[in-house]
Design a protein around this motif. Structure first.
Motif, mmCIF file in Angstrom:
data_model
loop_
_atom_site.group_PDB
_atom_site.id
_atom_site.type_symbol
_atom_site.label_atom_id
_atom_site.label_comp_id
_atom_site.label_asym_id
_atom_site.label_seq_id
_atom_site.Cartn_x
_atom_site.Cartn_y
_atom_site.Cartn_z
ATOM 1 N N HIS A 114 0.850 -1.205 0.000
ATOM 2 C CA HIS A 114 0.000 0.000 0.000
ATOM 3 C C HIS A 114 0.880 1.247 0.000
ATOM 4 C CE1 HIS A 114 -3.544 -2.465 0.810
ATOM 5 N NE2 HIS A 114 -2.818 -3.105 1.725
ATOM 6 N N SER A 115 0.459 2.261 -0.759
ATOM 7 C CA SER A 115 1.221 3.502 -0.852
ATOM 8 C C SER A 115 1.071 4.328 0.419
ATOM 9 C CB SER A 115 0.738 4.323 -2.049
ATOM 10 O OG SER A 115 -0.571 4.819 -1.798
ATOM 11 N N THR A 116 1.898 5.388 0.513
ATOM 12 C CA THR A 116 1.816 6.289 1.669
ATOM 13 C C THR A 116 0.419 6.904 1.787
ATOM 14 O OG1 THR A 116 4.180 6.806 1.624
ATOM 15 C CG2 THR A 116 2.732 8.436 2.627
ATOM 16 N N GLN A 117 -0.125 7.407 0.691
ATOM 17 C CA GLN A 117 -1.444 8.037 0.746
ATOM 18 C C GLN A 117 -2.532 7.040 1.137
ATOM 19 O OE1 GLN A 117 -2.067 11.253 0.592
ATOM 20 N NE2 GLN A 117 0.142 11.594 0.358
ATOM 21 N N GLU A 118 -2.437 5.816 0.624
ATOM 22 C CA GLU A 118 -3.400 4.791 1.009
ATOM 23 C C GLU A 118 -3.321 4.507 2.498
ATOM 24 O OE1 GLU A 118 -4.237 1.492 -2.275
ATOM 25 O OE2 GLU A 118 -2.083 1.831 -1.991
ATOM 26 N N MET A 119 -2.098 4.453 3.031
ATOM 27 C CA MET A 119 -1.923 4.135 4.451
ATOM 28 C C MET A 119 -2.467 5.246 5.345
ATOM 29 S SD MET A 119 -0.893 1.135 4.827
ATOM 30 C CE MET A 119 -0.554 1.201 6.586
ATOM 31 N N ASN A 120 -2.329 6.480 4.933
ATOM 32 C CA ASN A 120 -2.914 7.571 5.715
ATOM 33 C C ASN A 120 -4.415 7.344 5.898
ATOM 34 O OD1 ASN A 120 -0.510 8.961 6.023
ATOM 35 N ND2 ASN A 120 -0.830 10.244 4.215
ATOM 36 N N ARG A 121 -5.080 6.957 4.788
ATOM 37 C CA ARG A 121 -6.529 6.727 4.844
ATOM 38 C C ARG A 121 -6.862 5.429 5.579
ATOM 39 N NH1 ARG A 121 -9.355 3.625 1.670
ATOM 40 N NH2 ARG A 121 -7.660 3.521 0.120
#
Length: 411
Positions: A120-127
């Motif tokens: 999972h990408s950084t932006q996905e992990m934030n969400r």
């Protein structure tokens, strides 16, 4: 909350280029020395960081110890979890719940995917991390720009690190990476703060204290030993040179130059300190002078006094207000000792109207009328006693005359 390790970040070391590894090694050794009372800890060094693995050791005392590591700008207590999505989400929710934030606290997740194979990408992990936290803690409010609570999630191959708190460290440069200097340590407020400031800039320091028995008491000496012991908490150990100053001070007092007595005393002190610096491999002298604070610290006086030595004269506090110096003394733990009412030799023979604009030629002429001054300076250096002071008030005393070492404990 139970943490797994501490993250220590470096500051100015980062600009040192090819010398960076040397600075980091010194900081690593300082951390290692301060962790001696915590035998279960482990140290992991990465580029620009040091991790202290707690292995069940208490976190708060270790944080307090790590605040004394020069070169470290900040400290974060870290929770570690396996780098699998389900483990990360479960640990993140439990972490924020234990923070027990008040309703209405603003919040965000700052993920960082260091291990690129993580799916999972950084932006996905934030969400992905934010959603279950907000479900479990509905009182939190999302604020992406300046949140009160920022959960940082670093995803690495060996594990995912989570932390919210960033605790200020000592900063500066690692201990001793910029050479050695001699600190003129009185029993006052300023000189211990100047010593701490010198340590923070990467200087190794040895302390010099001038005493005038029987005019000064053993309590005054013990006060200075206690101040040096506080500096030793930051340095690991500190040498304290105790210089007998009675004969020189009495001789200067008999010149009849009352207004110049303080200036003459300080010039003699610098000459002695310069000889001790040469003997001990130091390249500079450090004082607690603050411009305009007292008569001997006017620009004219500091110029006349400083001409007594060829060594660089470092004055870390020269442009610092007294209120700021007091605040620093309180922060590093020397203030309560410094204000104890025990006289040192600098408070003796204080004239009613000390000169604030001494003439260098007049001073040199007065010194030339004292044919024994040079002999007394040499004798004071020869009769100097040296204490090696370590944290916990363990003191090794070297007797100057017989050059023997005796172990003493100050409890």
């Amino acid at each position: 909350m139970e943490y797994d390790m501490l993250l220590l970040r470096f500051g100015e070391i980062a600009i040192k280029g090819r010398n960076r590894s040397r600075f980091e090694k010194v900081a690593y050794n300082h951390v290692k020395a301060l962790l001696h009372p915590f035998p279960r800890t482990e140290i992991i060094k990465e580029y620009g960081r040091i991790y202290v693995v707690l292995n069940g050791e208490p976190v708060q005392p270790i944080i307090e110890a790590m605040k004394n590591v020069f070169g470290v700008t900040s400290i974060s207590p870290v929770k570690v979890t396996p780098s699998r999505l389900e483990d990360i989400l479960q640990t993140a929710v439990a972490f924020i719940q234990q923070v027990n934030a008040a309703p209405g606290t603003t919040f965000k997740v700052s993920a960082r995917r260091v291990w690129k194979p993580f799916p999972h990408s950084t932006q996905e992990m934030n969400r992905l991390v934010s959603s279950p936290i907000l479900n479990a803690c509905p009182g939190l409010k999302v604020e992406v720009h300046n949140p009160e609570l920022n959960l940082r999630v670093e995803i690495r191959e060996q594990g995912t690190y989570m932390y919210c708190e960033i605790i200020p460290g000592a900063g500066g440069f690692p201990l001793g990476t910029n050479g050695k200097a001699m600190l003129l340590l009185s029993g006052g407020i300023d000189s211990p703060v100047a010593g701490w400031s010198a340590l923070r800039r990467g200087l190794e320091i040895e302390c010099i204290h001038f005493h005038s028995y029987p005019f000064t008491s053993k309590k005054a000496e013990q006060k200075v030993i206690d101040l040096a012991e506080i500096l030793a908490r930051y340095a690991g150990s500190v040498k304290l040179h105790l210089v007998p100053f009675t004969d020189i001070q009495t001789s200067l007092a008999q010149t009849g130059q009352e207004g110049l007595i303080i200036t003459l005393m300080r010039r003699a002190m610098l000459r002695i300190a310069s000889r001790l610096a040469e003997q001990n491999g130091a390249l500079a002298l450090v004082t607690g002078d603050s411009l305009g604070q007292v008569a001997s610290q006017t620009l004219s006086s500091m110029n006349a006094i400083g001409r007594a030595t060829e060594l660089p004269l470092l004055r870390p506090l020269v442009m610092t207000d007294k209120t700021d110096i007091i605040a620093m003394a309180q922060r590093i733990g020397t203030y309560e000792l410094s204000i104890l009412p025990y006289e040192d030799c600098c408070t003796l023979f204080i004239p009613k109207s000390p000169s604030t604009n001494p003439n260098l030629r007049v001073l040199e002429n007065i010194e030339q009328t004292l044919p024994d001054l040079e002999r007394m300076i040499i004798k004071a250096v020869d009769d100097t006693e040296t204490l090696v002071i370590r944290p916990g008030r363990s003191v090794v005393r070297r007797e100057a005359a017989e050059d023997k070492v005796i172990q003493e404990n100050w409890f």
